[in-house]
Design an enzyme around this catalytic site. Structure first.
Site, PDB file in Angstrom:
ATOM      1  N   LYS A  94       0.849  -1.192   0.000  1.00 45.93           N
ATOM      2  CA  LYS A  94       0.000   0.000   0.000  1.00 45.93           C
ATOM      3  C   LYS A  94       0.887   1.246   0.000  1.00 45.93           C
ATOM      4  O   LYS A  94       1.771   1.390   0.858  1.00 45.93           O
ATOM      5  CB  LYS A  94      -0.888   0.019   1.242  1.00 45.93           C
TER       6      LYS A  94
ATOM      7  N   ASP B 112      -0.126  -0.046  -4.549  1.00 48.17           N
ATOM      8  CA  ASP B 112      -1.539   0.339  -4.529  1.00 48.17           C
ATOM      9  C   ASP B 112      -1.727   1.676  -3.815  1.00 48.17           C
ATOM     10  O   ASP B 112      -1.505   1.783  -2.617  1.00 48.17           O
ATOM     11  CB  ASP B 112      -2.342  -0.755  -3.808  1.00 48.17           C
TER      12      ASP B 112
ATOM     13  N   GLU C 252      -1.559   0.710  -8.823  1.00 45.63           N
ATOM     14  CA  GLU C 252      -3.003   0.483  -8.701  1.00 45.63           C
ATOM     15  C   GLU C 252      -3.728   1.719  -8.173  1.00 45.63           C
ATOM     16  O   GLU C 252      -3.249   2.371  -7.251  1.00 45.63           O
ATOM     17  CB  GLU C 252      -3.193  -0.703  -7.738  1.00 45.63           C
TER      18      GLU C 252
ATOM     19  N   GLU D  99     -11.259  -1.611  -8.756  1.00 44.30           N
ATOM     20  CA  GLU D  99     -11.803  -1.932  -7.427  1.00 44.30           C
ATOM     21  C   GLU D  99     -13.045  -1.107  -7.101  1.00 44.30           C
ATOM     22  O   GLU D  99     -13.968  -1.584  -6.449  1.00 44.30           O
ATOM     23  CB  GLU D  99     -10.703  -1.673  -6.395  1.00 44.30           C
TER      24      GLU D  99
ATOM     25  N   ASP E   1     -14.542  -6.493  -9.545  1.00 47.31           N
ATOM     26  CA  ASP E   1     -14.844  -7.260  -8.330  1.00 47.31           C
ATOM     27  C   ASP E   1     -16.324  -7.637  -8.353  1.00 47.31           C
ATOM     28  O   ASP E   1     -17.196  -6.759  -8.398  1.00 47.31           O
ATOM     29  CB  ASP E   1     -14.518  -6.391  -7.104  1.00 47.31           C
TER      30      ASP E   1
ATOM     31  N   HIS F  80     -10.122  -7.563  -7.827  1.00 45.03           N
ATOM     32  CA  HIS F  80     -10.059  -7.178  -6.416  1.00 45.03           C
ATOM     33  C   HIS F  80     -10.944  -8.176  -5.672  1.00 45.03           C
ATOM     34  O   HIS F  80     -12.013  -8.545  -6.159  1.00 45.03           O
ATOM     35  CB  HIS F  80     -10.594  -5.762  -6.232  1.00 45.03           C
TER      36      HIS F  80
ATOM     37  N   GLU G 144      -5.587 -12.198  -6.182  1.00 40.15           N
ATOM     38  CA  GLU G 144      -5.283 -11.594  -4.879  1.00 40.15           C
ATOM     39  C   GLU G 144      -5.644 -12.555  -3.743  1.00 40.15           C
ATOM     40  O   GLU G 144      -6.663 -13.242  -3.792  1.00 40.15           O
ATOM     41  CB  GLU G 144      -6.102 -10.300  -4.756  1.00 40.15           C
TER      42      GLU G 144
END
Lengths: 409, 409
Positions: free
Chosen positions: A214, A243, A269, A296, A319, A346, A373
């Site tokens: 992240k 991300d 991301e 996402e 997702d 996601h 993921e």
């Protein structure tokens, strides 16, 4: 026949720091759950994912759709689910609250996913098996392709699936081998540098060949430092994804993405706002060959179409517990196949549902089996939690979509 | 100080056929109403508009935001409302339900609008007066310009307002003259050809110089026939707008918009899905010089930015009871001014609130005083209903934003 509907607001507080990103300091992973109870005794379970507050709103909206399914036969429903989806998505008064986005669309995901789960359970097969056994025509019948006519007509969708029939039996090998996973839990936003380093080592030792950090800090130096820590621990052969969770303005993203290229990210991301199609297009052009991953927070097939048309996305992260459920996930996957862009979902479902869907995407559409993921947070709450061995998802064998929750059984 | 919060679910069934369009056969015009009750006795009222079903969801979400305002002083709040808006719009768990769209964003509109109404009432002035008296810096302080940095920085917004200060006193003449209206009620979708014809005559007799017809029928011939009826009755000097309410696919729109050009529409509104930025861009190019109008279903400033950047829109119909309230309406209006595109709001508020906002847009930003949609449906429910004379809105004089509802007073 569906004889009873139950809607449940299921919330699961996480451990300290887990699940945190540049926006969400203190998320409560939550599911707005739809249970469709059939007179045969089967319970179809589907859900949408939220971060806590407002999960009840999604539940209320799901109840509005679900009650309309009472008395319906699941096989009859799924034989033409595309029309059902279109009708629900365009319910004349409710539609105003979207259209096709936000609370009402999350609710549609919950109900749609319950339908697919019930369908697979009644047939006594795992969802991946049900889906990969459908004919191209049967698949297309489950989809609402409206507003895609300029890129993917019903006929083109059918041809795409038919054209991918030949390699299907070879691609079934993935069932034995298992679908590769990647580890999202090495670098949550609130983890210390030391914890990130330690998690990297652990992930490598467990066999993961891809992992995600992240970023999106107010302090770009922190992002760059931590990205290099991961690269250092992971070595050059492992894919490292970054991300940003939408934290950058376009001017900021243009700068920091170039700075981050020095550690060779596999993708960057959600650099900026998920509605900003043109900003992503500008950024993608500026940082090529580094690729963007996004989706996402993208709610429906129409916005995905625009992202694909502008060439903004190197990877699409649709997702099925954010868009209108499995049906729209498959629609978006078909669009991606047309544009030759990989689908790497996601997993608001923690991979439970998506482990089925990526197998289907690979086998039926010929999508590359890249990786899925993996987030281990809610394992203890599922009746059949995903199994990861050596960084690879073991193919599920139980009937349904692996979405049953212990607390509701 | 705000000492009490009331949230009300107000629904108003309409007469037969009224309010119908190509999507909504049977709408129930509804408001999710926020009342902020001040210890001075003033009640700030704001709302978001829905079509009935689900209005309760917006109310629940509004309560989540509104409760956070308890104990706050309205002047202190509005002195830096941009930061408040940004904080609400990004509430970490709630944000997932949008972000910045759907039920949660409609709820933010309701609460935001109540703040502005209370602000004007406490100052004892109509909203248009309060807004036009603010300095450029005070205006910018009420705005959240995040994710617009590539087109409109805080500094650029300030300059835009400052550069429009000189002509301001001239433009104040609009207060006396009144803002022109246009009539949306001549041609609701379910009205017969005869009723459309009769309504046209009535509107012309009442002094309207612009009017709108609902199209988007499954039968394109019906649309074309009715459009020509309106042109016939209205004559060549009256502006006639056509509203398709998103019913066409892009290939359909490309064909029928060209067919409709024969009756010289002033604009064609919402030809296809409101999320499809690229389809609108393609269509706009194909049918130039005929212009598209859009924005009724566009939820936030970021998507409007993309529409403006692609040159898709000839007219922007941002609605302050659909986007995040007055604050985001002003932000979008500034963006439009930069791109030199007129703002002609959709009036989910029946013009009550927007009559103030278009005066502000004209006076403070130099937007052309084109015309404002007029829908008479809910007149009897407002404490101070809009007054139209000779097709012109009479400038409101009561303190506040004219949004008080009788049933709640």
């Amino acid at each position: 026949m569906i004889k009873k509907i139950q809607i449940n607001d299921a919330r699961f507080p996480l451990g300290k720091g887990a699940g945190s990103d540049a926006i969400h300091r203190d998320p409560i992973y939550s599911y707005a759950v739809t249970n469709l109870i059939d007179d045969s005794g089967h319970i179809g379970t589907g859900f949408a994912f939220t971060l806590g507050e407002g999960n009840d709103l999604v539940c209320k909206a799901a109840a509005f759709y679900a009650k309309q399914l009472k008395g319906r036969d699941i096989e009859e429903l799924m034989a033409n689910f595309g029309a059902v989806f279109n009708q629900f998505a365009n319910e004349q008064q409710f539609r105003w609250l979207g259209p096709h986005k936000g609370v009402v669309h999350l609710a549609l995901a919950s109900v749609t996913n319950a339908c697919y789960d019930l369908w697979a359970k009644k047939r006594g097969v795992p969802l991946w098996k049900l889906l990969t056994d459908l004919t191209p025509q049967e698949i297309v019948n489950t989809l609402d392709l409206s507003y895609l006519e300029d890129e993917l007509t019903t006929e083109q969708a059918l041809h795409l699936l038919q054209n991918n029939q030949p390699g299907k039996s070879d691609r079934f090998q993935i069932i034995e081998k298992g679908y590769p996973g990647y580890d999202t839990s090495i670098g949550w936003f609130n983890y210390s540098d030391e914890k990130v380093r330690e998690n990297c080592r652990k992930a490598v030792a467990e066999g993961f060949t891809a992992m995600k950090l992240k970023v999106g800090s107010a302090d770009p130096e922190r992002d760059i430092r931590r990205a290099h820590i991961v690269r250092e621990e992971a070595g050059d052969d492992i894919k490292v994804m970054l991300d940003a969770n939408q934290q950058w303005t376009l001017p900021q993203a243009l700068k920091i993405c170039k700075d981050l290229q020095s550690m060779n990210p596999y993708w960057i991301e959600e650099p900026t706002h998920p509605d900003d199609i043109l900003a992503h297009a500008t950024l993608a052009k500026a940082i090529a060959p580094t690729k963007l991953a996004l989706g996402e927070h993208v709610p429906n097939r129409i916005i995905f179409k625009n992202y694909l048309q502008t060439g903004s996305a190197g990877f699409i992260q649709v997702d099925a517990v954010r868009v209108g459920g499995i049906s729209e996930f498959i629609t978006v996957s078909l669009l991606c196949r047309k544009f030759n862009i990989p689908v790497v979902p996601h997993v608001g479902d923690m991979g439970q549902l998506h482990q089925h869907l990526v197998l289907f995407n690979h086998i039926a559409m010929g999508h590359e089996a890249l990786f899925l993921e993996h987030i281990p947070h809610l394992q203890q709450h599922f009746v059949h939690p995903v199994k990861i061995e050596g960084g690879v998802y073991k193919t599920p064998v139980e009937p349904g979509s692996s979405c049953d929750l212990k607390s509701l059984n």
